[in-house]
Design a protein around this motif. Sequence first.
Motif, short mmCIF file in Angstrom:
data_model
loop_
_atom_site.label_atom_id
_atom_site.label_comp_id
_atom_site.label_asym_id
_atom_site.label_seq_id
_atom_site.Cartn_x
_atom_site.Cartn_y
_atom_site.Cartn_z
N ASP A 65 0.81 -1.22 0.00
CA ASP A 65 0.00 0.00 0.00
C ASP A 65 0.85 1.27 0.00
O ASP A 65 0.33 2.37 0.02
CB ASP A 65 -0.99 -0.03 1.16
N HIS A 66 2.17 1.11 0.02
CA HIS A 66 3.04 2.27 -0.15
C HIS A 66 3.36 2.48 -1.62
O HIS A 66 4.01 3.47 -1.98
CB HIS A 66 4.34 2.10 0.64
N ALA A 67 2.95 1.56 -2.47
CA ALA A 67 3.23 1.70 -3.90
C ALA A 67 2.54 2.96 -4.42
O ALA A 67 1.44 3.30 -3.99
CB ALA A 67 2.72 0.47 -4.64
N PRO A 68 3.21 3.66 -5.34
CA PRO A 68 2.58 4.86 -5.90
C PRO A 68 1.28 4.52 -6.61
O PRO A 68 1.13 3.40 -7.15
CB PRO A 68 3.62 5.40 -6.89
N PRO A 69 0.35 5.46 -6.64
CA PRO A 69 -0.96 5.20 -7.27
C PRO A 69 -0.84 4.71 -8.70
O PRO A 69 -1.65 3.90 -9.15
CB PRO A 69 -1.66 6.57 -7.22
N GLU A 70 0.21 5.15 -9.43
CA GLU A 70 0.35 4.72 -10.83
C GLU A 70 0.52 3.21 -10.93
O GLU A 70 0.06 2.57 -11.88
CB GLU A 70 1.56 5.37 -11.53
N VAL A 71 1.26 2.65 -9.93
CA VAL A 71 1.50 1.20 -9.97
C VAL A 71 0.17 0.47 -9.78
O VAL A 71 -0.15 -0.48 -10.50
CB VAL A 71 2.53 0.78 -8.88
N ARG A 72 -0.62 0.96 -8.80
CA ARG A 72 -1.92 0.30 -8.59
C ARG A 72 -2.79 0.47 -9.84
O ARG A 72 -3.49 -0.47 -10.26
CB ARG A 72 -2.63 0.91 -7.37
N ALA A 73 -2.73 1.64 -10.46
CA ALA A 73 -3.55 1.89 -11.65
C ALA A 73 -3.17 0.92 -12.77
O ALA A 73 -4.03 0.39 -13.48
CB ALA A 73 -3.38 3.34 -12.11
#
Length: 326
Positions: free
Chosen positions: A70-78
């Motif tokens: 959950d520390h991954a940047p939002p772009e990675v989750r996207a």
Amino acid sequence: MSAELPSIPAWEPVPGLYILATPIGNLGDITLRALAVLRSAALVACEDTRVTGKLLKHYGIKARLQRLDDHAPPEVRARVIDEARQGPVVLVSDAGTPLVSDPGYRLVREARAAGVTVTSIPGACAAVSALAIAGLPSDRFLFAGFLPVKDKARGEMLEGLAGVAATLVFYETAPRLVKSLHAIAGLWPEREVAVARELTKLHEECRTGTAAGLAAHYAAHPPRGEIVLLVGPPAEAEAPVQDTDTTLSPSALALSPLSRSSGGRAPRASPTPSTNAASSGWRRRWNACGRTTRRRARTSASTSSCLHRAASPPTSKTPGCRWADH
Ligand code: SAM
């Protein structure tokens, strides 16, 4: 003896996000469906690619791995969510059920908001496994994640939970167990407590008693491995049942909306004002999605101490667990 596994209904890979539980120690504790989904995954998102890589190797599965917490940047989750539109994307944590004191909350929320189907592939979870063997009342339980490390914060959290008419379930580490047991003994000397340690592994044990008794035991025999700590509900005489909506409100528990102890979600209070359930012989029951239902009050049955060993030896040690959410 045949080593063949029973067959399961054929599974056609369907795009979407799959939240998949892995073993908490014994590598036999993975479902046939989980293996089928992992085999067809276009991508496996995980906390630690080394830990998941080893696990998949054990089952002879090759998959593309992507580190994601959950520390991954939002772009990675996207990007992961985009991939889940094209094919099956699996989320695993190092061990057990993702999102239970493990990463995944943000990914699941964002995937759902993006209209991606999110599917549960259930399996091992230390909290539920401990509850199942501890002999404490299991009709109502509150999973509270890890107790805070600092004495003051730990005391405040426990005090906030004092009136909860349910078995409390915490994750704990071996070095902190005795301190936490002392804190519980100070607040609730009479309550029944259970320590479930090394579940599903060779040295599995579940020991029950008072917090002071268990603190003395573990001070003399320093524990190792992974631990779930459970505290039985208050006896009627110890604390009158409080209005559960108030007891579990985020302010009473001193939780932030993205609290670690609630696995990312602070308990939501019911929008309807509650009546004095205890006086009518009924208690409010709080469940994970924040709804309350009424159940007739009951006192907790006492259980005697037990030592439980795993029925079969594990095939490996649990990959190292770490808390990585929020
Ligand atoms: N998501 C996991 C689950 O479903 O149980 C929990 C992950 S959390 C980061 C790791 C904590 O879970 C450990 O510190 C310990 O408190 C508990 N735990 C995990 N495996 C365990 C085991 N085999 N026996 C007892 N407790 C365990």
